[in-house]
Design a protein around this motif. Structure first.
Motif, short mmCIF file in Angstrom:
data_model
loop_
_atom_site.label_atom_id
_atom_site.label_comp_id
_atom_site.label_asym_id
_atom_site.label_seq_id
_atom_site.Cartn_x
_atom_site.Cartn_y
_atom_site.Cartn_z
N GLN A 180 1.01 -0.73 0.04
CA GLN A 180 -0.57 -0.16 0.10
C GLN A 180 0.43 1.48 -0.14
O GLN A 180 0.72 2.26 -0.93
CB GLN A 180 -0.84 0.51 1.21
CG GLN A 180 0.04 -1.16 2.42
CD GLN A 180 -1.57 -0.23 3.22
OE1 GLN A 180 -2.10 0.36 3.34
NE2 GLN A 180 -2.13 -1.63 3.60
N LYS A 181 2.11 1.34 0.81
CA LYS A 181 3.07 2.43 0.96
C LYS A 181 3.34 3.41 -0.36
O LYS A 181 3.15 3.65 -0.85
CB LYS A 181 3.62 2.08 1.65
CG LYS A 181 3.78 2.12 3.37
CD LYS A 181 3.16 3.74 4.11
CE LYS A 181 2.78 3.86 5.49
NZ LYS A 181 2.70 5.18 5.35
N ALA A 182 3.85 1.88 -0.74
CA ALA A 182 4.57 1.56 -2.33
C ALA A 182 3.47 2.01 -3.53
O ALA A 182 3.84 3.02 -4.67
CB ALA A 182 5.40 0.96 -2.54
N VAL A 183 2.69 1.80 -3.44
CA VAL A 183 1.46 1.72 -4.36
C VAL A 183 0.95 3.35 -4.04
O VAL A 183 0.68 4.72 -5.32
CB VAL A 183 0.20 0.90 -4.38
CG1 VAL A 183 -0.78 1.96 -5.33
CG2 VAL A 183 1.08 -0.36 -4.78
N ASN A 184 0.74 4.18 -3.38
CA ASN A 184 0.45 5.47 -2.61
C ASN A 184 1.29 6.83 -2.91
O ASN A 184 0.66 6.92 -3.71
CB ASN A 184 -0.23 5.64 -1.04
CG ASN A 184 -1.68 5.23 -0.84
OD1 ASN A 184 -2.15 4.77 -1.68
ND2 ASN A 184 -0.80 5.09 0.23
N ARG A 185 2.50 5.74 -3.58
CA ARG A 185 3.81 6.49 -3.68
C ARG A 185 3.76 6.74 -4.74
O ARG A 185 3.84 8.53 -5.57
CB ARG A 185 5.14 6.49 -3.30
CG ARG A 185 5.97 7.34 -2.97
CD ARG A 185 7.14 7.08 -2.46
NE ARG A 185 8.26 5.56 -3.09
CZ ARG A 185 8.72 4.61 -3.01
NH1 ARG A 185 9.49 5.10 -2.06
NH2 ARG A 185 9.57 4.32 -3.87
N ASP A 186 3.54 5.65 -5.91
CA ASP A 186 4.17 5.69 -7.16
C ASP A 186 2.56 5.82 -8.34
O ASP A 186 3.37 6.50 -9.04
CB ASP A 186 5.15 4.65 -7.56
CG ASP A 186 6.04 4.43 -6.68
OD1 ASP A 186 6.24 6.06 -6.20
OD2 ASP A 186 6.63 3.35 -6.26
N LEU A 187 1.36 5.22 -7.47
CA LEU A 187 0.11 5.16 -8.80
C LEU A 187 -0.87 6.10 -8.16
O LEU A 187 -1.82 5.09 -7.96
CB LEU A 187 0.08 4.11 -8.81
CG LEU A 187 1.18 3.40 -9.50
CD1 LEU A 187 0.45 1.61 -9.14
CD2 LEU A 187 1.01 3.36 -11.07
N ASP A 188 -0.54 7.30 -7.68
CA ASP A 188 -1.67 8.00 -7.05
C ASP A 188 -2.74 7.56 -7.77
O ASP A 188 -3.76 7.44 -6.98
CB ASP A 188 -1.31 9.51 -6.96
CG ASP A 188 -1.98 10.01 -5.70
OD1 ASP A 188 -2.56 9.41 -5.04
OD2 ASP A 188 -2.48 11.07 -6.18
N HIS A 198 6.95 -3.46 -10.95
CA HIS A 198 7.05 -1.93 -9.78
C HIS A 198 7.36 -3.30 -8.72
O HIS A 198 6.89 -4.18 -8.79
CB HIS A 198 6.10 -1.61 -9.66
CG HIS A 198 5.95 -0.72 -8.43
ND1 HIS A 198 5.06 -0.94 -7.63
CD2 HIS A 198 5.63 0.45 -8.53
CE1 HIS A 198 5.00 -0.18 -6.52
NE2 HIS A 198 4.89 1.23 -7.37
N SER A 199 7.70 -2.74 -7.67
CA SER A 199 7.53 -3.52 -6.12
C SER A 199 6.79 -4.90 -5.89
O SER A 199 6.74 -5.94 -5.61
CB SER A 199 9.09 -3.00 -5.48
OG SER A 199 9.23 -2.41 -4.86
N ALA A 200 5.43 -3.97 -6.56
CA ALA A 200 4.61 -4.65 -5.50
C ALA A 200 4.39 -5.50 -6.41
O ALA A 200 3.23 -6.31 -5.38
CB ALA A 200 3.66 -3.01 -5.71
N THR A 201 4.57 -5.33 -7.34
CA THR A 201 3.76 -6.68 -8.65
C THR A 201 4.76 -7.13 -8.81
O THR A 201 4.15 -8.88 -8.68
CB THR A 201 3.23 -5.78 -10.01
OG1 THR A 201 4.62 -5.00 -10.32
CG2 THR A 201 2.37 -5.42 -10.20
N VAL A 243 6.33 -0.11 8.83
CA VAL A 243 5.45 -0.35 9.89
C VAL A 243 4.79 -1.45 8.45
O VAL A 243 5.09 -2.95 8.35
CB VAL A 243 4.83 -0.09 10.61
CG1 VAL A 243 4.63 -1.04 11.52
CG2 VAL A 243 6.17 0.33 11.36
N SER A 244 3.94 -0.98 7.40
CA SER A 244 3.27 -1.74 7.28
C SER A 244 3.74 -2.51 6.41
O SER A 244 3.10 -3.87 5.34
CB SER A 244 2.38 -0.68 6.22
OG SER A 244 2.76 -0.43 5.22
N MET A 245 4.63 -2.42 5.58
CA MET A 245 5.90 -3.07 4.76
C MET A 245 6.85 -4.61 5.56
O MET A 245 7.20 -5.00 5.35
CB MET A 245 7.14 -2.01 3.77
CG MET A 245 5.85 -1.88 3.48
SD MET A 245 7.02 -0.51 2.35
CE MET A 245 7.13 -1.56 0.72
#
Lengths: 492, 276, 140
Positions: free
Chosen positions: A99-107, A240-243, A455-457
């Motif tokens: 969620q953090k990375a997606v919020n940052r990169d794919l708003d 993307h690292s989330a995917t 923390v969420s990661m």
């Protein structure tokens, strides 16, 4: 309601995918919450399904109410119920961690991202649960299309890597479809159990043989077997690292499951092992895959590229272990599917943490990583230990089964390839750990700050580490309660 | 690379042609494919579902679960194009272009930030020379309603003739795409905005999945339309026929919405300006 | 002679399908332009659609739509209607190929935005040059 769980595991993420796509345009903040709650719900139903299978045995669910050869049915048995749980766990951990990375990169595109994320899980679960060959193809395409899109949202090379993956993936899926066509032309059926009942009469038919060859070719391309692996490293590393956490830890394993399913439940082991007589060739092939994959992993300079080549060697482990053809080898292969999904997830989650903080995954940047990011680095070490096969972690147990199976079957080339690749993995991971612990720079001059990922990661990574150890400790239970029942009795 | 290609295809081509030798002959009514499953469908689709078009009966009833995911595939493609291409960042341009509609003169206006995109007399354009073709506009404006009516016919008449949700949805989408090509993307966005297209496709897939869930609520298996007889006040067989129509409408909406959405994204590379 | 003719007539459309598949694979392997590769991919998928439709054909049979009028008077003879199942399967496959085409085209647009070209070898060269520059920066 209890009889509907086989379909609920697929339908919950599917319905929520639609809602998330809808919510992405109206209230983007809800998307992540909806995704996580969908995955928690389907994880819950998959665990209930696991207990149902444990109590009552295989479950058949008739979709649209038509009986199997005419309608589509879901077969939940000892083999897939446990893999479904692992898929759901991996999906949930990835969703929380992303969620953090997606919020940052794919708003603004969060809705579409999470909708495709859920569709990917839907497709994989459907592939695992289905008892119909053509339904499997449709779900395979859902998985692939959402996978292409998810991979395409990465760095500037990702679109090109994704298009290459699309070409290879489409060829693979089309070969699989052609294989089903061959089965359909000679048996007239699409249902797995129905075909399995017809095939023993048609053992001499060339059409069945070519159906087998085309299905396997398609699946080998999809799972990234060595000569057809060209798409895999770029697709997994540039995304993307989330995917990449989600796609890399699940796609190849589910394709290996499809291979095992086709051989055990459609073409039947009698035909695939005794009649076709290609098991020796396949084991040699897997040996070559493991050795080449290990060497290629050694030559990489980036973490995610290295992990992608490790995935290729793991595909070799599972395919080779399965094609050994004895009970131990199949047990090891199925156990390794479960373990490898968790191990790869652990490594990719920690690499996602590194990338989130360091913005780069080149080995150069890993100096003092143990001071900067102690938790992520600890998770990485345990994941690496599991890949190498250090005892308390689960990697050891499946590797032990594979080794003893290779020894029992007399395939010493596969045995030595397994040992060799474990050694190479040792080198690979200790190289990074060494960078992290003993860097050449003076520690006193430039004090590295504690700069850990959010923390969420960290929490999903911690849970994954616990799961790795738990899967190791309880591997005996998993084998006696599920995997032993999944392998047909004629295999000794 | 060309030599590798030729060698590969010669090898695999000869293997594939060799593999056809065991096939039953073409058009043989006694081949396994034509005698095993299909006989049941041909004989029983009418008593089971009361749909004369056997293809529709199989598509939306016997194998309806496949069809639901087929709709999902196309929906996923729409989402994928959006995720890959949509560009929300608006570049600040030094000037913008307007066309004076009555004369067709193009105006270049600096600092145009506070001007409206379109007024009655002026129309915003993106390149210096954009053809204004009265003939195409008038002709396509005349054709579009007829195509749309035909699309509705294809959806509604899928039970009795070749057709159904996909074909009708594609035709409906094509009608709107024709409008968008002959006018411009900005004008078509005023009629069906991006949000509307997305909602249309979401609702379409939702109708399909919702029908399935409704069957679950009435105590039968997923997508078993027979149980809907209680709320449709008919016998189970005609309930199946009605539910198939329902589902086809959902598919039509979803496909039309996704086609329009795909066109928006691909034709303007995600910028949602003038388009082609 | 008659035997051979019969053999060819009973198999030739499967051979046509195989040749189309080969054309598709050749385009994917050998062509440098990404759009040509996408076209090749589509030819491949269309060939498989034709393959399934040939499976379902029957001699002297009509389209699989029953008539309302004779539904009670006449018993349905399965040999009068072509096999409907491959048609259903191929409706799905057509949709899948359209979806794949859409995603492939949008990826191609994205690649064009990033690299300014659609020739695969030029893109590969640009990526290699980029990697080299990166490694030089790393070394410094």
């Amino acid at each position: 309601m209890s009889e509907h769980y086989p379909v609920l595991i697929v339908i919950i993420p599917f319905i929520f995918a639609l809602i998330v796509a809808f919510a992405g345009f109206i209230k983007p903040r809800l998307c992540c919450f909806l995704t996580i709650s969908a995955l928690i719900l389907s994880l819950y139903s998959s665990i209930i399904l696991l207990f149902q299978v444990f109590k009552t045995g295989c479950i058949e669910y008739r979709l649209s109410g038509w009986s199997p050869p005419w309608g589509i049915c879901y077969n939940i048995d000892y083999l897939n119920s446990i893999i479904i749980v692992v898929v759901m766990i991996v999906g949930l951990m990835c969703a929380i961690s992303s969620q953090k990375a997606v919020n940052r990169d794919l708003d603004q595109k969060k809705g579409a991202f999470y909708a495709l994320f859920l569709l990917f899980i839907t497709g994989l679960t459907g592939i695992l649960a289905t008892g119909d060959l053509f339904n499997l193809y449709v779900l395979l395409e859902i998985t692939s299309i959402s996978g292409y899109a998810l991979i395409g949202t990465g760095n500037n090379k990702a679109a090109f890597a994704s298009l290459k993956y699309l070409f290879m993936g489409t060829i693979g899926a089309s070969f699989y479809l052609l294989g089903i066509g061959y089965l359909y032309i000679s048996t007239g059926s699409l249902n797995m159990a129905d075909i399995a009942a017809i095939i023993p009469e048609l053992q001499q038919s060339k059409t069945i043989m070519f159906a087998f060859i085309f299905c396997m070719t398609g699946l080998f391309i999809k799972m990234g077997m060595f000569p057809m692996h060209g798409w895999l490293p770029n697709a997994y590393s540039d995304s993307h690292s989330a995917t990449s956490t989600l796609v890399a830890s699940l796609t190849t394993k589910v394709m290996l499951y499809v291979m095992i399913r086709l051989i055990l439940n459609v073409f039947l082991p009698d035909y695939s092992f005794s009649k076709l007589n290609i098991d020796n060739i396949m084991v040699w092939f897997a040996t070559v895959v493991i050795i080449c994959g290990s060497f290629l992993a050694l030559s990489q300079k980036n973490l995610k590229y290295m992990l992608s080549y490790i995935i290729i060697t793991e595909v070799g482990y599972i395919a080779g272990g399965f094609w050994l053809g004895n009970r131990l080898g199949m047990t090891g292969a199925i156990l390794h599917i479960l373990n490898d999904a968790l191990m790869t997830m652990c490594l990719f989650l920690s690499s996602a943490n590194f990338i989130y903080v360091l913005k780069n995954d080149s080995f150069k940047n890993f100096k003092d990583i143990f001071l900067k990011m102690p938790f992520s680095a600890a998770g990485f070490v345990i994941g690496g230990a599991s890949i190498i096969g250090v005892p308390p972690t689960c990697g050891f147990f499946s590797k032990w089964y594979l080794l003893s199976a290779a020894q029992e079957a007399g395939h010493y080339e596969f045995f030595s390839a397994l040992i060799f690749s474990s050694l190479i993995c040792c080198i690979l991971f200790f190289r990074i750990i060494e960078q992290g612990f003993f860097s050449e720079d003076d520690h006193e001059n430039n004090v590295t700050k504690f700069n850990e990922a959010p923390v969420s990661m960290i929490i999903p990574l911690g849970i994954t580490v616990l799961l790795l150890i738990a899967a190791g400790i309880y591997s005996g239970d998993i084998i006696t309660n599920f995997i032993d029942h999944a392998i047909p009795d004629i295999i000794t | 690379m060309k030599i590798i290609g030729i060698i590969t295809i010669l090898l695999s081509g000869s293997i594939m042609i060799y593999s056809t030798l065991d096939f039953p002959e073409w058009g043989d009514p006694l081949s396994p494919a034509n005698t095993h499953l299909s006989v049941y469908y041909i004989e029983n689709s009418m008593p089971d579902t009361s749909v004369p078009n056997i293809v529709t009966a199989i598509l939306a009833d016997y194998r309806s679960y496949d069809t639901m995911f087929e709709t999902t595939v196309i929906f996923a493609a729409g989402l994928a194009c959006f995720l890959l291409l949509r560009n929300f960042r608006k570049k600040k341009k030094e000037y913008s272009l307007y066309r004076h509609i009555p004369t067709g003169v193009t105006l270049k206006i600096k600092n145009s930030a506070d001007l409206a995109d379109d007024t009655k007399l002026f129309q915003r354009i993106d390149s210096t020379w954009v053809p204004f073709d009265l003939v195409t506009r008038t002709a396509s404006g005349l054709i579009v309603p007829f195509i749309q009516i035909f699309a509705l016919y294809v959806i509604a008449h899928g039970h009795h003739s070749p057709g159904g949700g996909f074909q009708g949805g594609v035709i409906f989408g094509a009608a709107f795409i024709l409008f968008a090509i002959s006018y411009s993307l900005r004008e078509s966005l005023k009629i069906i905005s991006e949000k509307t297209a997305v909602i249309l496709s979401c609702v379409g897939v939702m109708i399909y999945a919702g029908t399935g869930l409704l069957c679950l609520l009435f105590g039968s298996n997923f997508l078993n339309y027979g149980s809907l007889a209680q709320i449709l006040f008919t016998d189970p067989v005609s309930a199946r026929s009605l539910a198939i129509l329902f589902v086809e409408i959902g598919v039509g909406l979803a496909v039309a919405g996704v086609m329009i959405w795909l066109y928006y994204n691909i034709s303007s590379s995600g910028k949602y300006n003038q388009g082609l | 002679m008659d035997n051979y003719l019969f053999f060819i007539v009973s198999k030739f459309n499967y051979w046509g399908v195989m040749i189309l598949i080969m054309i598709g694979i050749y385009a994917i392997i050998s062509k440098q332009n990404l759009i040509k590769k996408i076209i090749g991919m589509n030819i491949f998928q269309t060939a498989i659609i034709l393959f399934y439709i040939s499976i379902g054909s029957k001699k002297n049979a009509s389209i699989p739509i029953l008539h309302h009028l004779n539904e009670h008077t006449q018993k349905i003879n399965p040999d009068d209607f072509v096999n409907p199942l491959p048609h259903v399967l191929m409706l799905t496959a057509i949709v899948v190929s359209v979806a794949t085409l859409g995603v492939a085209l949008s990826l191609a647009i994205k690649i064009y935005q990033q690299f300014g070209t659609l020739e695969e070898n030029i893109i590969n060269n640009k990526i290699a040059a980029d990697n080299n520059r990166q490694s030089v920066i790393d070394r410094l």
